[in-house]
Design an enzyme around this catalytic site. Structure first.
Site, mmCIF file in Angstrom:
data_model
loop_
_atom_site.group_PDB
_atom_site.id
_atom_site.type_symbol
_atom_site.label_atom_id
_atom_site.label_comp_id
_atom_site.label_asym_id
_atom_site.label_seq_id
_atom_site.Cartn_x
_atom_site.Cartn_y
_atom_site.Cartn_z
ATOM 1 N N SER A 60 0.811 -1.215 0.000
ATOM 2 C CA SER A 60 0.000 0.000 0.000
ATOM 3 C C SER A 60 0.850 1.274 0.000
ATOM 4 O O SER A 60 1.927 1.315 0.608
ATOM 5 C CB SER A 60 -0.906 0.030 1.236
ATOM 6 O OG SER A 60 -1.619 -1.165 1.332
ATOM 7 N N SER A 80 2.534 -3.184 8.253
ATOM 8 C CA SER A 80 2.465 -3.837 9.571
ATOM 9 C C SER A 80 3.829 -4.415 9.930
ATOM 10 O O SER A 80 4.453 -5.103 9.121
ATOM 11 C CB SER A 80 1.462 -4.984 9.547
ATOM 12 O OG SER A 80 0.226 -4.551 9.066
ATOM 13 N N GLU A 112 -3.129 -14.732 1.351
ATOM 14 C CA GLU A 112 -3.352 -13.864 2.512
ATOM 15 C C GLU A 112 -4.826 -13.926 2.925
ATOM 16 O O GLU A 112 -5.159 -14.089 4.091
ATOM 17 C CB GLU A 112 -2.956 -12.420 2.163
ATOM 18 C CG GLU A 112 -3.181 -11.442 3.317
ATOM 19 C CD GLU A 112 -2.742 -10.014 2.992
ATOM 20 O OE1 GLU A 112 -2.264 -9.765 1.868
ATOM 21 O OE2 GLU A 112 -2.888 -9.151 3.875
ATOM 22 N N SER A 143 -10.314 -4.208 1.145
ATOM 23 C CA SER A 143 -11.522 -3.860 1.907
ATOM 24 C C SER A 143 -12.721 -4.732 1.499
ATOM 25 O O SER A 143 -12.712 -5.381 0.458
ATOM 26 C CB SER A 143 -11.868 -2.380 1.691
ATOM 27 O OG SER A 143 -12.311 -2.206 0.357
ATOM 28 N N GLU A 182 -15.562 -3.865 0.342
ATOM 29 C CA GLU A 182 -16.138 -3.479 -0.949
ATOM 30 C C GLU A 182 -15.353 -4.121 -2.093
ATOM 31 O O GLU A 182 -15.933 -4.570 -3.085
ATOM 32 C CB GLU A 182 -16.138 -1.943 -1.110
ATOM 33 C CG GLU A 182 -17.131 -1.210 -0.214
ATOM 34 C CD GLU A 182 -16.626 -1.035 1.224
ATOM 35 O OE1 GLU A 182 -15.474 -1.432 1.516
ATOM 36 O OE2 GLU A 182 -17.395 -0.517 2.053
#
Ligand code: FAD
Length: 391
Positions: free
Chosen positions: A124, A156, A239, A376, A378
């Site tokens: 990202s 992360s 993932e 996400s 969506e």
């Protein structure tokens, strides 16, 4: 129809329980810290079970889908992770099996297997999350090295990681997906800076990572130049398959029933016996069972060598919804005792209310992130609409 476990599966279950019981006897439970993680890793490694999801060709034990299922249930019931080794073990290793050169496999897999090296995921960027292919972090070939400039966000564990697997832009030509290249970057390279981001649950997990003239050998490119999108997509399905949270939800459900039995509801009943609460809890339990079956079906296909595909989006979407519902039930159970508790920010709290209620608001807030991490809700719905429903 035979729904019980076979004698081989029962023997496997007994061996799993034995390993767990010997490694963490009652009175010395797993605490999640690094020392206990290493103890658990060493115990699994004695049986070759630390790489239980790896293919046989790479040393994996070749478990059946049922054995994976049993292992998940037994480890979760004992509060243990089904595997350790983080993103290297669960996400990068499958990519190296499929796209790594023999040299890359020989160099990186042993350290992942031994849990010696921590990996983070640099996908990202501030302007490229859902629309990941819009990423701009540039990598330019200079002799036998790539030179990287740009930034990643929401990385992360970058502050604890030794290496990053990273998507970079190597070309502006053609479709934006075509100019992406998958690189492995040593986090100690000059020009890498990790900037911490503290999240709403009070914890430091996220980071922003900047790159200024960072050099990584071209030998650390996985797949061909411009093939990074294909590599990354394969990794994302692995993932997401791991984001069904079935074992976690099952253990939360068991604890939830105990908690709700200890809390008064309306009309002098225990909350657990309140028809409204019990009805909603049963509905969640039924949906969880259905999800567990879907996960088992997917695991069995993966064990037979199939890629998880769009099914992983379904698992992620539904799994996220259920685990979040569990955290909502806990907050409902805890009532006023679920007030925000940020030990990292405020220091140890004064205990008010039952012990089990203490971490529930943090868990609830943390749970919100599951709708975003790994793509996400969506975006998962878009994938299902396109690839499953063919809309
Ligand atoms: C707990 C957690 C851990 C993470 N760890 C990592 C990590 O280690 N490495 C890493 O690289 N990234 C990581 N991420 C980042 C994560 O992958 C992104 O946050 C995610 O892909 C969404 O991108 P975004 O935050 O830029 O939101 P945006 O893409 O800006 O989306 C904002 C909103 O718009 C909606 N939206 C966007 N596009 C569409 C569309 N086409 N149709 C419908 N709705 C749309 C989204 O659903 C969302 O609600 C992590 C995120 C979380 C929450």
């Amino acid at each position: 129809m035979q729904l019980g476990l076979s004698s081989e599966d029962l023997a496997f279950q007994a061996a799993a329980r034995d390993l767990i019981g010997r490694t963490f006897p009652k009175g010395d439970p797993f605490d999640g810290g690094r020392a206990h993680e290493q103890r658990w890793h060493a115990a699994m490694a004695q049986l070759g079970w630390e790489i239980n999801k790896w293919p046989v060709a790479f040393g994996g034990p070749g478990w059946s889908a049922t054995q994976h299922f049993i292992w998940e249930r037994e480890t979760t019931a004992a509060g243990l992770p089904a595997q350790v080794g983080g993103m290297g073990m669960g996400m990068l290793a499958p990519i190296l099996f499929a796209y790594g050169t023999p040299e890359q496999q020989a160099r990186f897999l042993p350290d992942i297997r031994a849990n010696r090296v921590r990996w983070c995921q640099g996908y990202s960027e501030p302007e490229a999350g859902s629309d990941l292919a819009a990423l701009r972090t540039r990598a330019a070939l200079d002799g036998d090295h790539y030179v990287i400039d740009g930034e990643k966000i929401w990385t992360s564990g970058a502050h604890q990681a030794d290496w990053m697997f990273c998507l970079t832009r190597t070309s502006q030509e053609g479709k934006k997906q075509e100019g992406i290249t998958f690189l492995l970057i040593d986090m100690r390279s000059p020009g890498v800076t990790v900037h911490p981001i503290v999240s709403i649950d009070g914890r430091h997990m996220f980071n922003r990572v900047t790159f200024e003239g960072v050099r990584t050998p071209a030998a650390n490119r996985v797949g061909r130049e411009g093939e990074g999108w294909t590599v990354a997509k394969g990794l994302l399905t692995h993932e997401r398959t791991g984001q069904a949270y079935v074992s976690l939800s099952l253990s939360l459900l068991a604890r939830l029933r105990e908690a709700a039995a200890s809390v008064p509801g309306a009309n002098g009943r225990r909350l657990l016996d309140d028809p409204g609460f019990a009805g909603r809890l049963s509905l969640a339990a039924i949906e969880l069972e259905a999800l567990a079956m879907t996960e088992l079906r997917t695991l069995s296909e993966v064990a037979m060598g199939e890629a998880p595909g769009a099914q992983s989006s379904m698992l992620k979407l539904k799994g996220t919804e259920i685990v979040q519902r569990m955290t909502e039930f806990f907050v409902e159970c805890a009532g006023p005792y679920a007030a925000p508790w940020f030990p990292e920010v405020f220091g140890p709290p004064e205990t008010v209310g039952p012990d089990w209620a203490q971490p529930e608001m943090v868990r609830y807030l943390e749970g919100r992130a599951a709708s975003i991490a790994g793509g996400s809700d969506e975006i998962q719905r878009n994938i299902i609409a396109k690839h499953v429903l063919r809309l």
